[in-house]
Scaffold this motif. Structure first.
Motif, PDB file in Angstrom:
ATOM      1  N   ALA A  64     -41.110  13.228  -4.226  1.00  0.00           N
ATOM      2  CA  ALA A  64     -40.340  14.268  -3.507  1.00  0.00           C
ATOM      3  C   ALA A  64     -39.757  15.361  -4.401  1.00  0.00           C
ATOM      4  CB  ALA A  64     -39.251  13.651  -2.635  1.00  0.00           C
ATOM      5  N   GLU A  65     -39.508  15.048  -5.661  1.00  0.00           N
ATOM      6  CA  GLU A  65     -38.806  16.002  -6.518  1.00  0.00           C
ATOM      7  C   GLU A  65     -39.568  17.340  -6.610  1.00  0.00           C
ATOM      8  OE1 GLU A  65     -37.468  13.988  -9.944  1.00  0.00           O
ATOM      9  OE2 GLU A  65     -36.061  15.573 -10.483  1.00  0.00           O
ATOM     10  N   GLU A  66     -40.909  17.212  -6.695  1.00  0.00           N
ATOM     11  CA  GLU A  66     -41.761  18.399  -6.828  1.00  0.00           C
ATOM     12  C   GLU A  66     -41.596  19.344  -5.639  1.00  0.00           C
ATOM     13  OE1 GLU A  66     -42.498  15.232  -6.873  1.00  0.00           O
ATOM     14  OE2 GLU A  66     -44.203  14.706  -8.118  1.00  0.00           O
ATOM     15  N   PHE A  67     -41.194  18.804  -4.481  1.00  0.00           N
ATOM     16  CA  PHE A  67     -41.115  19.612  -3.264  1.00  0.00           C
ATOM     17  C   PHE A  67     -39.708  20.155  -3.008  1.00  0.00           C
ATOM     18  CE2 PHE A  67     -45.027  17.383  -2.758  1.00  0.00           C
ATOM     19  CZ  PHE A  67     -45.810  18.142  -1.905  1.00  0.00           C
ATOM     20  N   SER A  68     -38.744  19.731  -3.842  1.00  0.00           N
ATOM     21  CA  SER A  68     -37.345  20.020  -3.505  1.00  0.00           C
ATOM     22  C   SER A  68     -37.006  21.506  -3.560  1.00  0.00           C
ATOM     23  CB  SER A  68     -36.403  19.218  -4.409  1.00  0.00           C
ATOM     24  OG  SER A  68     -36.639  19.583  -5.742  1.00  0.00           O
ATOM     25  N   SER A  69     -37.733  22.280  -4.383  1.00  0.00           N
ATOM     26  CA  SER A  69     -37.418  23.712  -4.439  1.00  0.00           C
ATOM     27  C   SER A  69     -38.111  24.469  -3.305  1.00  0.00           C
ATOM     28  CB  SER A  69     -37.856  24.289  -5.785  1.00  0.00           C
ATOM     29  OG  SER A  69     -39.251  24.118  -5.917  1.00  0.00           O
ATOM     30  N   LEU A  70     -39.012  23.807  -2.606  1.00  0.00           N
ATOM     31  CA  LEU A  70     -39.812  24.492  -1.581  1.00  0.00           C
ATOM     32  C   LEU A  70     -39.277  24.284  -0.174  1.00  0.00           C
ATOM     33  CD1 LEU A  70     -43.301  23.352  -2.958  1.00  0.00           C
ATOM     34  CD2 LEU A  70     -42.281  25.609  -3.230  1.00  0.00           C
ATOM     35  N   MET A  71     -38.447  23.280   0.015  1.00  0.00           N
ATOM     36  CA  MET A  71     -38.012  22.949   1.372  1.00  0.00           C
ATOM     37  C   MET A  71     -36.724  22.130   1.356  1.00  0.00           C
ATOM     38  SD  MET A  71     -41.034  20.187   1.816  1.00  0.00           S
ATOM     39  CE  MET A  71     -40.525  19.252   3.220  1.00  0.00           C
TER      40      MET A  71
END
Ligand SMILES: Cc1cc2nc3c(=O)[nH]c(=O)nc-3n(C[C@H](O)[C@H](O)[C@H](O)COP(=O)(O)O)c2cc1C
Length: 303
Positions: free
Chosen positions: A28-35
């Motif tokens: 999930a960390e990779e997606f945290s700046s996107l959503m």
């Protein structure tokens, strides 16, 4: 009107029925700046094993018509590193964390379940009995007796909500689902990928180094829908449906066919915020249709 989107999976109460599928959202960390990750119903982690795994050699993914093939082979850092380095971030998000696990034998599955049972921040376990890329002759969930045995053993080792993820690479999906429920799984998750391959005619080589891989994406949606429909009519536990869900319409089709919750996999590669857009889309659909409770739609198909 504010529709009620909440659903129950075993002991878990999800504020909405949308999760992300194992292996397609990392930790999930990779997606945290996107959503806004807090909007998700739940997060399913990439499958973890007892010891770290390097996975298969590259190329490990290839795009196909209306989908993709992967043969990642469960690359992961192992349970210890997961708990130390990945779980702290996941815990802070504030949504249920479902940890997907795989193992080479029953006792490793039990060991993993025991570790997770006493780990703070883990809401549920998803037993991945369906990875097609491990070089074994059979996947556990291709055999009803083996499915029963593993689920039974893990069930005895944990009080956490237990979800069993099945392979679609079988002739009778109902038989395997019934074996998992007879062993007391709290929910069934399906489908994992379909065994498939891609060929380069000029080099005369397979496009994946592993030769075969798992097909996912819109290409598999009609078959996944049929399996979700079939299983949800066969067992009394909730079914988490996935396979080619790219948008709200796809998610609603799975819910109407019988899925209590849905998971977005390949869709997150095309549009990283697809899952969140689906949460908003389901809300809008219920409002427009003046449906107060998502439960009224689950399995509402007329046939
Ligand atoms: C790149 C990739 C990696 C995956 N890794 C896992 C995994 O580690 N564990 C698992 O249970 N499923 C894994 N899957 C399967 C997905 O969770 C999902 O069941 C499948 O892709 C069907 O959904 P989709 O068509 O929405 O992708 C993976 C799928 C893809 C595309």
């Amino acid at each position: 009107m504010k529709p009620d989107l909440s659903v129950k999976i075993g002991k878990l109460k999800l504020k909405n029925p949308v999760m992300v599928a194992s292996g397609t959202f990392g930790y999930a960390e990779e997606f945290s700046s996107l959503m806004d990750l807090k909007k998700l119903g739940a997060i399913v982690t990439k499958t973890i094993t007892l010891k770290p795994r390097k996975g298969n050699p590259p190329p490990r993914t290839v795009e196909t018509a209306a989908g993709m093939l992967n043969a990642i082979g469960l690359e992961n850092p192992g349970i210890k590193v997961f708990i130390k380095d990945k779980l702290p971030f996941l815990k802070k998000i504030g949504v249920p964390i479902i940890v997907s696990i795989s193992a080479d034998n029953d006792s490793e599955f039990v060991e993993l379940a025991k570790i997770l049972n006493k780990t703070n921040g883990v809401s549920a376990i998803e037993l991945n009995l369906s990875c097609p890329n491990l070089g074994t002759s059979r996947m556990v969930s291709q055999l009803d007796k083996a499915t029963y045995r593993v689920v039974r053993a893990v069930r005895a080792a944990t009080k956490l909500t237990l979800i069993t993820k099945l392979t679609p690479n079988v002739t009778d999906i109902g038989l395997i689902a019934r074996a998992a429920t007879a062993a007391d799984t709290d929910a069934i998750s399906l489908v994992n990928t379909f065994l498939a391959m891609a060929v380069d005619k000029d080099s005369r080589r397979p496009k994946l180094a592993n030769v075969t891989g798992g097909l996912s994406g819109p290409a598999i949606k009609p078959i996944a829908l049929r399996m979700v429909w079939e299983v949800s009519r066969t067992v009394y536990v909730p079914v988490i449906g996935m396979g080619g869900i790219m948008n709200t319409e796809d998610a609603m089709e799975f819910i109407v066919a019988g899925a209590t919750a849905v998971a977005v996999g390949t869709g997150s590669f095309v549009n990283p915020s697809a899952s969140i857009e689906i949460v908003d889309g389901i809300k809008r659909y219920l409002q427009a249709q003046k449906i107060k409770d998502i439960e009224d739609l689950i399995g509402s198909i007329k046939c």
